[in-house]
Design a protein around this motif. Sequence first.
Motif, short mmCIF file in Angstrom:
data_model
loop_
_atom_site.label_atom_id
_atom_site.label_comp_id
_atom_site.label_asym_id
_atom_site.label_seq_id
_atom_site.Cartn_x
_atom_site.Cartn_y
_atom_site.Cartn_z
N LEU A 154 -25.03 -21.71 -16.11
CA LEU A 154 -25.50 -22.97 -16.82
C LEU A 154 -26.45 -23.32 -17.24
O LEU A 154 -27.33 -23.63 -18.41
N GLY A 155 -27.70 -22.01 -16.82
CA GLY A 155 -29.11 -21.77 -17.13
C GLY A 155 -29.86 -21.41 -16.32
O GLY A 155 -31.12 -22.45 -16.47
N ILE A 156 -29.92 -22.17 -15.22
CA ILE A 156 -30.40 -22.01 -14.00
C ILE A 156 -30.57 -21.50 -13.49
O ILE A 156 -30.03 -20.65 -13.02
N LYS A 157 -32.32 -21.50 -13.12
CA LYS A 157 -32.56 -20.15 -12.05
C LYS A 157 -33.18 -20.47 -11.61
O LYS A 157 -33.90 -21.57 -10.45
N ASN A 158 -33.30 -19.52 -10.67
CA ASN A 158 -34.70 -19.97 -9.26
C ASN A 158 -33.74 -20.07 -7.95
O ASN A 158 -34.40 -21.19 -7.92
N VAL A 159 -32.30 -19.33 -8.01
CA VAL A 159 -31.50 -20.45 -7.07
C VAL A 159 -31.60 -19.50 -6.09
O VAL A 159 -31.48 -18.34 -5.88
N THR A 160 -31.49 -19.58 -4.32
CA THR A 160 -31.43 -19.24 -3.15
C THR A 160 -29.74 -19.22 -2.70
O THR A 160 -29.56 -20.18 -2.91
N LEU A 161 -29.01 -18.68 -2.25
CA LEU A 161 -27.74 -18.59 -1.39
C LEU A 161 -28.93 -17.84 -0.17
O LEU A 161 -29.22 -17.19 0.17
N ARG A 162 -27.95 -19.32 0.60
CA ARG A 162 -28.05 -18.91 1.79
C ARG A 162 -26.87 -19.07 2.80
O ARG A 162 -25.68 -20.04 1.92
N LEU A 163 -26.46 -18.17 3.22
CA LEU A 163 -25.43 -18.30 3.90
C LEU A 163 -24.99 -18.32 5.49
O LEU A 163 -26.27 -17.45 6.33
N ASN A 164 -24.02 -18.40 6.67
CA ASN A 164 -24.13 -18.30 8.36
C ASN A 164 -22.73 -18.73 8.43
O ASN A 164 -21.83 -19.09 7.12
N SER A 165 -22.42 -17.81 9.25
CA SER A 165 -21.13 -18.03 10.14
C SER A 165 -20.90 -19.01 11.12
O SER A 165 -21.84 -18.27 12.43
N LEU A 166 -19.87 -20.20 11.01
CA LEU A 166 -19.77 -20.09 12.42
C LEU A 166 -18.40 -20.11 13.34
O LEU A 166 -19.11 -20.57 14.50
N GLY A 167 -18.02 -18.74 13.52
CA GLY A 167 -17.08 -18.33 13.62
C GLY A 167 -15.79 -19.20 14.02
O GLY A 167 -15.44 -20.15 13.22
N ASP A 168 -15.17 -18.82 14.99
CA ASP A 168 -13.82 -19.88 14.65
C ASP A 168 -14.61 -20.38 16.03
O ASP A 168 -14.61 -20.64 17.04
N ASP A 278 -37.34 -24.22 -5.54
CA ASP A 278 -39.02 -25.42 -5.07
C ASP A 278 -37.61 -25.92 -4.64
O ASP A 278 -38.51 -27.73 -4.53
N ALA A 279 -36.80 -26.61 -3.90
CA ALA A 279 -36.32 -27.68 -3.98
C ALA A 279 -36.94 -28.52 -3.05
O ALA A 279 -37.67 -28.54 -1.70
#
Length: 427
Positions: A154-168, A278-279
């Motif tokens: 899309l052309g969007i820059k400076n994006v962060t990816l956060r992730l986690n696991s909630l387990g089962d 910078d959200a």
Amino acid sequence: MNFKRPRGTADILPEDQPYWSHVYSTARKVADQFGYRRIDTPTFEDTNLFQRGVGDETDIVQKEMYSFEDHGGDGITLRPEGTASVCRAYIENGLHNSPQPVRMFYTAPMFRYERPQAGRFRQHHQFGCEAIGDQSPKVDAEIIELGWKYIADLGIKNVTLRLNSLGDPEGRADYLSDLDKYFRAVAGQLPKLDRARLDRAPLRVLDSKARETQALADAAPKSVDYIKDEAKEHWDELLSLLDNLKEAYPDFSYKVDHRLVRGLDYYNRTVFEYEPLDAGGQGTLLAGGRYDPLIGILGGQETPAIGFGSGIERMILELKKQEAEIAPSAGPDIVVVSLGDAASAGFKLATELRAANVSTILAPSRSMKAQMRFANQQNASNVVIIGDREVENGVASVKNLGEGGHQAEVSLDAASIANHIRPVGNE
RNA sequence: GUGGGCGUAGUGAAGAGGUUAUCACGCUAGGUUGUGGCCCUGGAGACGAGGGUUCAAUUCCCUCCGCUCACCCCA
């Protein structure tokens, strides 16, 4: 009394459409590259689908659904999100008989009764992808990669990816009780809002926006420390797959954030979220996770699945904020300018040009000057001028609206004219 | 649901307790009935609603409505 659009809705005017087509075409292209095929489901569904699917306790179901009884007495709800519908369709249409996993995407309007604010509406649009029928972390990684590529393309820059696991779900009880214990012990330091949250949804205390809470949440027990066995293997393998993504996408990075939890009940194991660096408030651009229990909950046989939803309005907001270059919508190939008695010849010519697949607009019946001005405003590449003189001689004046403004007389027929036009700036 | 900010033409702004409410962009008609972008001239178009104060309110006060931002929650 004038009518106004309902609160939280928007008119998407022609001048805004270049953004929308940019987003839609990018979504389609990326989905295509990953082998996701389009699915469309109804705008409204049985209210029970969302109550069961999204979760009876969630805010979405509790206070945000547009629900009503139709004339036949059936409980109907305007879809507040896409995943439940796609799963319903998967079950109802026996898609478990297709090769697994079934990869699908949608773009569709969603409806939630909320107080509007920046990046939040009562009707908004989402692009979503779902991969149903495969428990492998490879699919988790694929979905996360797809989201990354979509945003990047899309052309969007400076994006962060956060992730986690909630387990089962089975393993989550220990974690929840330790978490509860931890926060109870420091409850005195929590703001009022978070103390209330502790009672109804302990997980949500983790992603509180209150400064005091954040410090405490950082030191809180972490979900990923509690997951074990298969969920743990799944998580470790996912992280190593994600590490590999960096080779193909040099900018790619992720951050494990144990404070990331998600509001819909159906998630297990992997959850993730893309957000601009910078959200401010409503920053989330794309969010999703694994929802292995959902299809079972909806009455299908247990089927693992993962997916994401992303807000199109929020993408466009971010594109505008970052001042991304978006291709403007194209003007017509030709505006037909006709004078006096030649007007009917002009109309006829316009018809013939369109029949020859040349985009053509007829200028309004005004002075020559006004018609030329009109052509210019339409962003037309060429004008074809016909007056009595041309009709008499069986010709038309074709003028390019670029810098030079070259003009020539051409035989008055669609084929000759079509043959003679140029795009602007390419003479 | 809670809290802040704001309501003047289509958009963005200015304005004063008192005759035709200003400007820019946009729209529209023209600049001697055949050539666009620049320029010039004309035209249409607005004080969110209701109450109150006052001789007089678009201007001050109140209520409502609307917009907006934030919280909650979420894309």
